[in-house]
Enzyme design. Structure first.
Site, PDB file in Angstrom:
ATOM      1  N   ASP A   1       8.675  17.307  -8.954  1.00 13.72           N
ATOM      2  CA  ASP A   1       9.531  16.389  -9.713  1.00 13.72           C
ATOM      3  C   ASP A   1       9.987  15.264  -8.793  1.00 13.72           C
ATOM      4  O   ASP A   1       9.404  15.051  -7.724  1.00 13.72           O
ATOM      5  CB  ASP A   1      10.721  17.145 -10.323  1.00 13.72           C
ATOM      6  CG  ASP A   1      11.608  17.813  -9.254  1.00 13.72           C
ATOM      7  OD1 ASP A   1      11.428  17.527  -8.048  1.00 13.72           O
ATOM      8  OD2 ASP A   1      12.471  18.622  -9.628  1.00 13.72           O
TER       9      ASP A   1
ATOM     10  N   ARG B   1      22.922  17.608 -17.316  1.00 14.92           N
ATOM     11  CA  ARG B   1      22.761  16.831 -16.089  1.00 14.92           C
ATOM     12  C   ARG B   1      22.416  15.380 -16.422  1.00 14.92           C
ATOM     13  O   ARG B   1      21.249  15.043 -16.617  1.00 14.92           O
ATOM     14  CB  ARG B   1      21.676  17.440 -15.207  1.00 14.92           C
ATOM     15  CG  ARG B   1      21.510  16.760 -13.852  1.00 14.92           C
ATOM     16  CD  ARG B   1      20.312  17.348 -13.105  1.00 14.92           C
ATOM     17  NE  ARG B   1      20.221  16.858 -11.744  1.00 14.92           N
ATOM     18  CZ  ARG B   1      19.222  17.141 -10.911  1.00 14.92           C
ATOM     19  NH1 ARG B   1      18.223  17.907 -11.324  1.00 14.92           N
ATOM     20  NH2 ARG B   1      19.206  16.666  -9.681  1.00 14.92           N
TER      21      ARG B   1
END
Length: 547
Positions: free
Chosen positions: A444, A162
């Site tokens: 996050d 990613r």
């Protein structure tokens, strides 16, 4: 510093001289230079298209809908994405937020029985130069079977790489006098060093693409994939990518996104918090889009979110593509016999069972202890490797469904929770960490986005607290931020840590009190002087993991 024609690369971070020399070979730099020179203007173009679309929506007061100009794509029943290779057929459980600079957690993930690992340079990673080089080098070692105590790449959980999203730049490399797009830096190094080896081992290259907002951005990624495969001698269609639908505008272009990537698609992914935050980013100044307290009123059972998930599953399966869900952020308590363990597990099971029944082919967990129970959940409630046969013909989602805000208000608890998550995220970034643990779950950039977005929007619309009818004002948020900072400072073990937390709280207030909404908190921090200065102190410890 390395200088090559029109390219400049900063010297290595302290302690990573060997890794730096391994990654930045002359051939690798030539490949990166050509990749970035070829696509740099196209990256700028899609970013300007974002600005243009936002301005058009703001000036007109219009709402998004399905595009008239691409009706022929949506109504043509004949096209499908290319089938994914065997290693991607079964996607039941991926490990999420796996920042590869965290070597110990990476090893545990590779040793696990998960189907895949989201090797994350985006939401769960803090993109310091140290972390990027350490993380990419760790991946190169894993792919080339040089990492200690892990299975060969052909037998380990599949790596779903990613790269950063388009909004991020890499400050430590310049090409033709410009800082380079972060995703091209990540993608280019990973493909140059790992692409052929992953292909030879029938294990990739496979990607997650973050924060794609339109089919034009998918078209750009497809062009990058075609160019890269030709340059590296890989067959066309080798690269496969799962697009994360994290923006409300992309929801109206899901078929078109699949169509643009039909030779390279590994499907689409739906989550909750980045997606919810995008409503504030695109429509937050409109009273009709006031999003209530996420801790009490926002979950995947609400109309706008379950409509988005249902449409994503229907769209993917209609086109032969896999549909995956978001990440379970809850952490299991250590004692499996405790009441708290059973409560957390049952909560995760209930929410993930909703996704399975909606037809998803897989989802993510953060806690490695959740891998086995979630795999058992798939075994109990599905047949075979995936649910592609679930075409969801019962689904008929309208634009109104996708744009329907849930009812509800604002609580003092929710306001303080959002402030704490926002402050702690900024504090984590100043420590070189991309995620942290708070009240039994991992947080996050996605949860930081929704947290600071809600605080900004509640101030903007002068929302009232359910508790005592106080207005969410600049003064109230400033006072509560000070109060939250004092509560959090009890966990600081040094004067420097306390000073850093104070700085984080100040930056948080800057963000939520802006006249105009900063589009991404990560973009804001990535050019913030305090964050950039913090990187010059030396190597920063990677995120501490839950054992």
């Amino acid at each position: 510093m390395k200088v090559l024609d029109n390219m400049e690369v900063s010297p290595p971070p302290p302690g990573l001289e060997t890794e730096y020399e391994t990654l930045f070979t002359t051939d690798a730099l030539l490949f990166l230079s050509e990749l970035i020179s070829t696509f740099d203007k196209e990256v700028d173009k899609v970013l300007w298209l974002r600005v243009s679309r936002k301005a058009q929506l703001d000036l007109s007061g219009d709402l998004p809908s399905f595009l008239e100009g691409t009706t022929h794509i949506r109504t043509d029943p004949t096209w499908k994405v290319l089938p994914v290779p065997p290693r991607l057929q079964k996607r039941h459980v991926d490990i999420g937020d796996m920042a590869p600079c965290d070597s110990q957690r990476f090893i545990r993930a590779l040793q696990s029985r998960a189907q895949g690992i989201q090797v994350d340079f985006d939401d769960g990673n803090c993109p310091t130069y140290y972390n990027q080089i350490k993380g990419i080098h760790n991946i190169v070692q894993v792919v080339h079977n040089q990492f200690p105590n892990v299975p060969p790449i052909s037998q380990a959980p599949v790596l779903m790489l990613r790269p950063r999203a388009w909004n991020m730049v890499e400050h430590n490399m310049m090409v033709q006098g410009k800082e380079v797009p972060g995703p091209l830096f990540d993608f280019g190094l990973l493909m140059f060093h790992c692409g052929k080896m992953l292909f030879d081992n029938k294990s990739g290259p496979f990607l997650y693409l973050s924060k794609v907002e339109s089919f034009m951005e998918a078209r750009l990624w497809n062009s990058i994939f075609v160019w890269t495969q030709l340059k590296l001698g890989l067959p066309l269609g080798t690269i496969k990518a799962t697009v994360l639908i994290e923006n409300v505008l992309a929801t109206f272009e899901m078929e078109e996104i699949l169509y643009e990537l039909r030779d390279h698609s590994a499907g689409l992914n739906c989550g909750i918090w980045d997606y919810s935050a995008s409503f504030v980013s695109k429509f937050g100044h409109r009273q009709d889009f006031l999003l209530p307290d996420r801790s009490k009123y926002v979950n995947m059972e609400k109309l706008f979110l379950h409509s988005y998930m249902d449409l994503l599953v229907q769209t993917c399966h209609r086109r032969g593509a896999l549909a995956t869900g978001g990440m379970a952020a809850l952490l299991l308590p250590q004692d499996p016999h405790s009441d708290s363990y059973r409560t957390v597990l049952s909560s995760v099971i209930r929410m993930k069972l909703l996704e399975i029944k909606a037809g998803v082919d897989g989802f993510m967990v953060y806690d490695l202890s959740l891998i086995e129970p979630m795999q058992k959940l798939f075994q109990l409630h599905t047949k075979g490797d995936n649910q592609l046969q679930q075409l969801r013909k019962d689904v008929a989602v309208t634009p109104d469904d996708l744009l329907s805000m849930p009812l509800g208000g604002v609580t003092l608890y929710g306001l303080k929770y959002n402030i704490a998550v926002g402050v702690l995220f900024i504090d984590a970034w100043l420590s070189g960490k991309g995620h942290f643990f708070y009240r039994g779950q991992v947080e996050d950039s996605a949860t930081a986005e929704i947290s600071r977005s809600q605080v900004w929007q509640w101030i903007r619309h002068q929302a009232r607290l359910e508790d005592d009818s106080r207005v969410v004002s600049r003064a109230l948020v400033t006072d509560l931020t000070r109060e939250v900072r004092m509560e959090l400072s009890c966990g600081c073990h040094s004067v420097r840590a306390e000073q850093q937390l104070h700085t984080a709280a100040d930056i948080f207030l800057e963000v939520v009190l802006k006249r105009h909404f900063p589009e991404f908190i990560t973009t804001y921090l990535n050019v913030e002087h305090t964050f950039l200065s913090s990187q010059k102190i030396g190597p920063l410890e990677a995120s501490k993991s839950k054992l």
